[in-house]
Write a protein that holds these residues in place. Structure first.
Motif, PDB file in Angstrom:
ATOM      1  N   HIS A  10       0.842  -1.186   0.000  1.00 57.15           N
ATOM      2  CA  HIS A  10       0.000   0.000   0.000  1.00 57.15           C
ATOM      3  C   HIS A  10       0.882   1.242   0.000  1.00 57.15           C
ATOM      4  O   HIS A  10       2.030   1.203   0.445  1.00 57.15           O
ATOM      5  N   TRP A  11       0.349   2.333  -0.515  1.00 51.11           N
ATOM      6  CA  TRP A  11       1.094   3.584  -0.524  1.00 51.11           C
ATOM      7  C   TRP A  11       0.138   4.739  -0.755  1.00 51.11           C
ATOM      8  O   TRP A  11      -1.005   4.553  -1.155  1.00 51.11           O
ATOM      9  N   VAL A  12       0.647   5.939  -0.472  1.00 50.19           N
ATOM     10  CA  VAL A  12      -0.074   7.181  -0.721  1.00 50.19           C
ATOM     11  C   VAL A  12       0.820   8.046  -1.588  1.00 50.19           C
ATOM     12  O   VAL A  12       2.028   8.138  -1.348  1.00 50.19           O
ATOM     13  N   CYS A  20      -4.643  16.224  -4.719  1.00 55.63           N
ATOM     14  CA  CYS A  20      -4.745  15.653  -3.376  1.00 55.63           C
ATOM     15  C   CYS A  20      -3.903  14.380  -3.331  1.00 55.63           C
ATOM     16  O   CYS A  20      -3.391  13.921  -4.348  1.00 55.63           O
ATOM     17  N   PHE A  21      -3.774  13.825  -2.138  1.00 53.39           N
ATOM     18  CA  PHE A  21      -3.072  12.561  -1.958  1.00 53.39           C
ATOM     19  C   PHE A  21      -4.066  11.422  -2.128  1.00 53.39           C
ATOM     20  O   PHE A  21      -5.208  11.506  -1.662  1.00 53.39           O
ATOM     21  N   ILE A  22      -3.628  10.371  -2.807  1.00 54.05           N
ATOM     22  CA  ILE A  22      -4.481   9.211  -3.062  1.00 54.05           C
ATOM     23  C   ILE A  22      -3.811   7.975  -2.477  1.00 54.05           C
ATOM     24  O   ILE A  22      -2.613   7.760  -2.685  1.00 54.05           O
ATOM     25  N   ASP A  27      -4.008  -4.907  -4.290  1.00 56.43           N
ATOM     26  CA  ASP A  27      -4.481  -6.280  -4.090  1.00 56.43           C
ATOM     27  C   ASP A  27      -5.932  -6.325  -3.604  1.00 56.43           C
ATOM     28  O   ASP A  27      -6.623  -7.316  -3.803  1.00 56.43           O
ATOM     29  N   LEU A  28      -6.376  -5.244  -2.971  1.00 50.10           N
ATOM     30  CA  LEU A  28      -7.721  -5.236  -2.406  1.00 50.10           C
ATOM     31  C   LEU A  28      -8.698  -4.345  -3.148  1.00 50.10           C
ATOM     32  O   LEU A  28      -9.908  -4.469  -2.979  1.00 50.10           O
ATOM     33  N   SER A  29      -8.200  -3.426  -3.965  1.00 43.96           N
ATOM     34  CA  SER A  29      -9.095  -2.513  -4.668  1.00 43.96           C
ATOM     35  C   SER A  29      -8.408  -1.951  -5.905  1.00 43.96           C
ATOM     36  O   SER A  29      -7.248  -1.551  -5.835  1.00 43.96           O
ATOM     37  N   ARG A  30      -9.132  -1.905  -7.010  1.00 42.07           N
ATOM     38  CA  ARG A  30      -8.600  -1.263  -8.207  1.00 42.07           C
ATOM     39  C   ARG A  30      -8.688   0.244  -8.031  1.00 42.07           C
ATOM     40  O   ARG A  30      -9.648   0.756  -7.478  1.00 42.07           O
ATOM     41  N   GLY A  31      -7.713   0.936  -8.516  1.00 43.48           N
ATOM     42  CA  GLY A  31      -7.731   2.391  -8.421  1.00 43.48           C
ATOM     43  C   GLY A  31      -7.465   2.886  -7.016  1.00 43.48           C
ATOM     44  O   GLY A  31      -7.082   2.127  -6.131  1.00 43.48           O
ATOM     45  N   GLY A  32      -7.665   4.159  -6.826  1.00 39.40           N
ATOM     46  CA  GLY A  32      -7.438   4.769  -5.522  1.00 39.40           C
ATOM     47  C   GLY A  32      -8.530   4.400  -4.535  1.00 39.40           C
ATOM     48  O   GLY A  32      -9.705   4.361  -4.873  1.00 39.40           O
ATOM     49  N   MET A  33      -8.124   4.125  -3.310  1.00 43.90           N
ATOM     50  CA  MET A  33      -9.084   3.772  -2.264  1.00 43.90           C
ATOM     51  C   MET A  33      -9.558   4.984  -1.483  1.00 43.90           C
ATOM     52  O   MET A  33     -10.637   4.971  -0.918  1.00 43.90           O
ATOM     53  N   CYS A  34      -8.708   6.008  -1.385  1.00 36.89           N
ATOM     54  CA  CYS A  34      -9.087   7.187  -0.608  1.00 36.89           C
ATOM     55  C   CYS A  34      -8.363   8.415  -1.138  1.00 36.89           C
ATOM     56  O   CYS A  34      -7.338   8.301  -1.809  1.00 36.89           O
ATOM     57  N   HIS A  35      -8.922   9.563  -0.840  1.00 37.41           N
ATOM     58  CA  HIS A  35      -8.365  10.845  -1.270  1.00 37.41           C
ATOM     59  C   HIS A  35      -8.370  11.791  -0.082  1.00 37.41           C
ATOM     60  O   HIS A  35      -9.346  11.827   0.671  1.00 37.41           O
ATOM     61  N   ASN A  36      -7.290  12.567   0.069  1.00 40.19           N
ATOM     62  CA  ASN A  36      -7.252  13.551   1.138  1.00 40.19           C
ATOM     63  C   ASN A  36      -6.185  14.585   0.816  1.00 40.19           C
ATOM     64  O   ASN A  36      -5.180  14.274   0.169  1.00 40.19           O
ATOM     65  N   GLU A  37      -6.375  15.801   1.284  1.00 45.50           N
ATOM     66  CA  GLU A  37      -5.391  16.859   1.070  1.00 45.50           C
ATOM     67  C   GLU A  37      -4.184  16.721   1.998  1.00 45.50           C
ATOM     68  O   GLU A  37      -3.133  17.283   1.721  1.00 45.50           O
ATOM     69  N   PRO A  39      -1.435  14.139   3.700  1.00 44.00           N
ATOM     70  CA  PRO A  39      -0.925  12.782   3.507  1.00 44.00           C
ATOM     71  C   PRO A  39      -1.098  11.896   4.739  1.00 44.00           C
ATOM     72  O   PRO A  39      -1.354  10.694   4.605  1.00 44.00           O
ATOM     73  N   LYS A  40      -0.986  12.448   5.930  1.00 42.94           N
ATOM     74  CA  LYS A  40      -1.164  11.635   7.142  1.00 42.94           C
ATOM     75  C   LYS A  40      -2.607  11.152   7.261  1.00 42.94           C
ATOM     76  O   LYS A  40      -2.854  10.005   7.642  1.00 42.94           O
ATOM     77  N   LEU A  41      -3.543  12.008   6.927  1.00 41.80           N
ATOM     78  CA  LEU A  41      -4.946  11.605   6.962  1.00 41.80           C
ATOM     79  C   LEU A  41      -5.264  10.605   5.858  1.00 41.80           C
ATOM     80  O   LEU A  41      -6.075   9.697   6.048  1.00 41.80           O
ATOM     81  N   ALA A  42      -4.610  10.749   4.714  1.00 42.69           N
ATOM     82  CA  ALA A  42      -4.799   9.780   3.631  1.00 42.69           C
ATOM     83  C   ALA A  42      -4.303   8.397   4.062  1.00 42.69           C
ATOM     84  O   ALA A  42      -4.961   7.394   3.809  1.00 42.69           O
ATOM     85  N   TYR A  43      -3.131   8.347   4.726  1.00 43.04           N
ATOM     86  CA  TYR A  43      -2.626   7.064   5.237  1.00 43.04           C
ATOM     87  C   TYR A  43      -3.583   6.478   6.269  1.00 43.04           C
ATOM     88  O   TYR A  43      -3.891   5.286   6.241  1.00 43.04           O
ATOM     89  N   ALA A  44      -4.066   7.309   7.190  1.00 44.27           N
ATOM     90  CA  ALA A  44      -4.980   6.818   8.215  1.00 44.27           C
ATOM     91  C   ALA A  44      -6.249   6.244   7.592  1.00 44.27           C
ATOM     92  O   ALA A  44      -6.719   5.168   7.989  1.00 44.27           O
ATOM     93  N   GLU A  45      -6.788   6.947   6.619  1.00 46.77           N
ATOM     94  CA  GLU A  45      -7.989   6.462   5.937  1.00 46.77           C
ATOM     95  C   GLU A  45      -7.697   5.176   5.168  1.00 46.77           C
ATOM     96  O   GLU A  45      -8.499   4.231   5.178  1.00 46.77           O
ATOM     97  N   LEU A  46      -6.536   5.114   4.524  1.00 39.09           N
ATOM     98  CA  LEU A  46      -6.148   3.911   3.786  1.00 39.09           C
ATOM     99  C   LEU A  46      -6.038   2.719   4.721  1.00 39.09           C
ATOM    100  O   LEU A  46      -6.541   1.634   4.423  1.00 39.09           O
TER     101      LEU A  46
END
Length: 72
Positions: A10-12, A20-22, A27-37, A39-46
């Motif tokens: 996984h990565w952002v 924004c950061f994606i 392996d679990l989802s095609r494309g971006g799983m989450c979006h956030n302005e 990066p720390k919040l994007a990782y947390a959401e991911l």
């Protein structure tokens, strides 16, 4: 993040197109799983989404895919 979730690659990264950061976990989802302005919040959401995918698969009795990237 649980040990089971950590085995999935996984990565952002920043997206110029979306401005924004994606977060990705291919392996679990095609494309971006989450979006956030932020990066720390994007990782947390991911991390939350990866855990959700694992929990949901277990609830439904579905087998998760094997991680496509092996960590050294």
């Amino acid at each position: 993040m649980t040990a089971e979730a950590r085995k999935y690659h996984h990565w952002v990264e920043w997206s110029e197109d979306d401005q924004c950061f994606i977060g990705y976990c291919p392996d679990l989802s095609r494309g971006g799983m989450c979006h956030n302005e932020d990066p720390k919040l994007a990782y947390a959401e991911l991390f939350d989404l990866i855990e959700w995918h694992i929990q949901r698969a277990n609830e439904l009795g579905k087998q998760l895919p094997e991680p496509s990237v092996q960590r050294a």
